[in-house]
Design a protein around this motif. Sequence first.
Motif, PDB file in Angstrom:
ATOM      1  N   LEU A 416     -56.905   5.865  -0.718  1.00 51.81           N
ATOM      2  CA  LEU A 416     -55.714   5.544   0.075  1.00 51.81           C
ATOM      3  C   LEU A 416     -56.094   5.134   1.498  1.00 51.81           C
ATOM      4  O   LEU A 416     -55.495   4.219   2.072  1.00 51.81           O
ATOM      5  CB  LEU A 416     -54.782   6.757   0.116  1.00 51.81           C
ATOM      6  CG  LEU A 416     -54.006   7.062  -1.168  1.00 51.81           C
ATOM      7  CD1 LEU A 416     -53.295   8.408  -1.051  1.00 51.81           C
ATOM      8  CD2 LEU A 416     -52.997   5.957  -1.469  1.00 51.81           C
ATOM      9  N   THR A 417     -57.079   5.790   2.063  1.00 51.53           N
ATOM     10  CA  THR A 417     -57.488   5.485   3.432  1.00 51.53           C
ATOM     11  C   THR A 417     -58.190   4.135   3.511  1.00 51.53           C
ATOM     12  O   THR A 417     -57.966   3.357   4.443  1.00 51.53           O
ATOM     13  CB  THR A 417     -58.397   6.598   3.974  1.00 51.53           C
ATOM     14  OG1 THR A 417     -57.732   7.860   3.847  1.00 51.53           O
ATOM     15  CG2 THR A 417     -58.732   6.358   5.438  1.00 51.53           C
ATOM     16  N   ALA A 418     -59.033   3.863   2.520  1.00 53.30           N
ATOM     17  CA  ALA A 418     -59.764   2.589   2.519  1.00 53.30           C
ATOM     18  C   ALA A 418     -58.856   1.412   2.178  1.00 53.30           C
ATOM     19  O   ALA A 418     -59.110   0.283   2.623  1.00 53.30           O
ATOM     20  CB  ALA A 418     -60.914   2.658   1.526  1.00 53.30           C
ATOM     21  N   ASN A 419     -57.798   1.668   1.429  1.00 52.13           N
ATOM     22  CA  ASN A 419     -56.926   0.594   0.942  1.00 52.13           C
ATOM     23  C   ASN A 419     -55.852   0.245   1.960  1.00 52.13           C
ATOM     24  O   ASN A 419     -54.655   0.258   1.668  1.00 52.13           O
ATOM     25  CB  ASN A 419     -56.292   1.015  -0.388  1.00 52.13           C
ATOM     26  CG  ASN A 419     -55.569  -0.135  -1.072  1.00 52.13           C
ATOM     27  OD1 ASN A 419     -55.937  -1.296  -0.898  1.00 52.13           O
ATOM     28  ND2 ASN A 419     -54.540   0.181  -1.843  1.00 52.13           N
ATOM     29  N   GLN A 420     -56.252  -0.042   3.191  1.00 52.49           N
ATOM     30  CA  GLN A 420     -55.326  -0.424   4.247  1.00 52.49           C
ATOM     31  C   GLN A 420     -55.877  -1.646   4.975  1.00 52.49           C
ATOM     32  O   GLN A 420     -57.084  -1.878   5.003  1.00 52.49           O
ATOM     33  CB  GLN A 420     -55.119   0.729   5.242  1.00 52.49           C
ATOM     34  CG  GLN A 420     -54.565   2.004   4.615  1.00 52.49           C
ATOM     35  CD  GLN A 420     -54.332   3.096   5.640  1.00 52.49           C
ATOM     36  OE1 GLN A 420     -53.328   3.092   6.359  1.00 52.49           O
ATOM     37  NE2 GLN A 420     -55.261   4.039   5.730  1.00 52.49           N
ATOM     38  N   ASP A 421     -54.979  -2.410   5.552  1.00 50.18           N
ATOM     39  CA  ASP A 421     -55.378  -3.615   6.263  1.00 50.18           C
ATOM     40  C   ASP A 421     -55.973  -3.270   7.621  1.00 50.18           C
ATOM     41  O   ASP A 421     -55.603  -2.266   8.258  1.00 50.18           O
ATOM     42  CB  ASP A 421     -54.169  -4.542   6.469  1.00 50.18           C
ATOM     43  CG  ASP A 421     -53.643  -5.093   5.148  1.00 50.18           C
ATOM     44  OD1 ASP A 421     -54.448  -5.213   4.205  1.00 50.18           O
ATOM     45  OD2 ASP A 421     -52.432  -5.377   5.067  1.00 50.18           O
ATOM     46  N   TYR A 422     -56.873  -4.133   8.075  1.00 53.47           N
ATOM     47  CA  TYR A 422     -57.485  -3.939   9.384  1.00 53.47           C
ATOM     48  C   TYR A 422     -56.402  -3.987  10.466  1.00 53.47           C
ATOM     49  O   TYR A 422     -55.523  -4.851  10.467  1.00 53.47           O
ATOM     50  CB  TYR A 422     -58.528  -5.015   9.667  1.00 53.47           C
ATOM     51  CG  TYR A 422     -59.267  -4.777  10.958  1.00 53.47           C
ATOM     52  CD1 TYR A 422     -60.399  -3.982  10.988  1.00 53.47           C
ATOM     53  CD2 TYR A 422     -58.801  -5.326  12.155  1.00 53.47           C
ATOM     54  CE1 TYR A 422     -61.087  -3.745  12.170  1.00 53.47           C
ATOM     55  CE2 TYR A 422     -59.469  -5.083  13.351  1.00 53.47           C
ATOM     56  CZ  TYR A 422     -60.603  -4.293  13.356  1.00 53.47           C
ATOM     57  OH  TYR A 422     -61.257  -4.050  14.541  1.00 53.47           O
TER      58      TYR A 422
END
Length: 782
Positions: A416-422
């Motif tokens: 969930l943490t990695a799957n976010q936009d910059y």
Amino acid sequence: MKNFLVFILILVSKSLFACGFYPYGEELRFSFFFPEITGYKSYSTFYYSANTFEPKEIYDEFDKMPNEVLWVSYCKNKVSYKSVEEVLQSYSLGDINQQTNNEMLRYLYKIKDYEAINYLKFAKNCEFFNSWVDDPWERNDAMVLPQRTKLLNQAIKLSQSTTNKALQFRYTFLAIRMAFYNRDLEKIKMLFDRVYQTKSDKDILFYWSLYFRTLAEQDKALANFYAAQVFVNAADKRFMVSQQFNSEVAIEDVLKYAKTNKEKANVYLLAAIKKHDKSLEYIKKVYEYQPNFDGLSFLLLREVNKIEDWVFTPYYSLFEPSVATNSFWNNEENSIKDVLKRVETDREYASQLLDFINSVNLNSIENPTFWKTCKAYLFYITKDYASSLSLLEELKTSKNSEFAANQIDVIKALVLTANQDYGKAILLNEVKPIILKNKHFRKFIFALGRELEFKGNTTDAALLYSVMNNNYTNYNENHDYYNITFWKSKDNKGDTYSDFFNDYFDYINAVYAPEQVEVLIQNVYNNRDKTDEFSKFKYAILEKEIPRLYDLVGTKYIRLNKLTKALNSFKKVDNKLWNDKYSDWERNGNSWAYGSNIFDKNPFYELKYTPEFIPIKDTIRLNKYTVTKQLIKYINKAENPKEKDKDYYYFLVANCYYNMTQYGNSWMMRRYYWTSDGNRSVMIDDKEFFECNSAKTYYLLAFKNAKTEKFKALCLRMIGRCEKNKLDYLADENYSDSYADYQNYLFGKNKYYQDLKVNYSKHYEELTSDCEAFEDYFKARR
């Protein structure tokens, strides 16, 4: 730099390490996939690790031991396992009698199985001789060996004379074991081949005997084959027998001895476990020959643990994987580049393992749920976040133990943490309870922070780094034995003494821009009074460190030479920090410490290793705020066109800039730790700190505005000192001449000393040989 010139002294602190320390192995390894909860404890000795294999507990508390199972079966299941364990583990020869209260012995006496009772007595009599009896003085050799030989021969006779097949095998096993300790390998072969070779039901006695037969075998391929069969079927012998497996023997030669698919699978299992690199091809072979095999699942576990080390250790820490050769002495910039390049290669290998799992019929596997969990984790490793989350939700609905459920949650939090936009990454509400549940799992907390940092959220990253080491206890005494985190910065130039971090402050001190720290402070200010459990956890450290952070912001602006911004930040630091960190008031007389960060010398008027030569005016209580304020004041005076003493103030400003370098008495204006050598760092002002460039600039301005020859000569002498430091810093670190020759080299290369020698020759000798003369030269300013 030049090893013959300096002795590296590292100040001891909570975040610096003793001279020579460098993290390696398990200290570095990132692992979020827990072997301990997978149910393969019997293989625990061979969990993937940067360490060599070492014996571990392979049985749970209530597991039934193989020999106890045999005896309970022998007693027609009419006795308890506890009574069998008592006889085997606790009883002596004298305890075996008709007056016993032991259930097993009472049963044997009741059915008048005196053969079994006599066997137990004989086995107890042999116990002393079923081990090495080492005597450095060789006093007992004459006693021990004949007695053991006598018992060995007696065991053979009893085996041959009894009609009880079970006892026949037990007597033979005792004889084989005593033959081993008697170093009689030929007798081991003879006994095993004659009695056990044709045994149809291969119980634990068979595989214990085969273990000794393996040790006696000279044919390396056959020994490997035997070792593989023992490894699978005798868990308590796995550690020892694995050492007999020679990985240099061609696996095809070993397989020639296998008669069944199961035996082939066993060979591939041990061969794969002995491999520390990619083992997918062996895993495929085990699946081909025996899909419903716990060893196959264990190999998958090992391979996943390998991959996460190969991918996540470098991805999060920038170190090589824990099993890789340490490249500290290589060019670090290239090393980090190579390590990260390899990460992508290893992600591709993770995709290959994932493809294999997708090809497997999970109905044929002994633990489908475990395989699905591996699959979800591999989706995360390969950055297929959507597929990972979908499968994790499916697994969440399954019946899981508390530990298995937490395993799913840990993976989910990472995904969930990695799957976010910059630029949009935050600490999601769904992740917060998982963090609290795993708040002592340092590498997990760090990885979440690292993901946020990679996505541009340096504020939450720093907050997680700050609590990572808070109230430390082992996350789990069985998992992450080295629950500590070390990491690097991509900015490292490759020739620093300490190129790694394990503390949030050291990291943001080196890497964050001052604006990032200011945003962090504001975030803490805005949220430090929140009372929910996660906020209390998140701000536990930094809510107490706001003055320290303002000190850091000011220090960063000093490094950028933005003095007004530095002053504004230092103004927000309370007197308690100035007193505690930078004064002698709270030091209990320890201000003498080499490299001390106490402001005990005035940076405008005093220089290290130089007698006082300037009368001190404008006495101030020294700290970073007052020094910065005074520096701004003196610069303004020096730059004022109407100022008559421009040379004086430029000289004082130059002194201050000099003292803010490695060589000065106020180095703490730029640094938090000091070393006795010019150790390069990732700090933005590294050149300034060692090359004294600003000081040289202002000494040149003092020289330009000087009115007398003697003061000009003094300015030139100080310019030359700055240049010498620069040349020393830039010099070839392999320079190997004597100290005197090296000093001559520095003087010869120094154009300002040459200028002083040529154009101010009558002052040269006095200024370069005796600092006591500085006072007279300074007085001659007018």
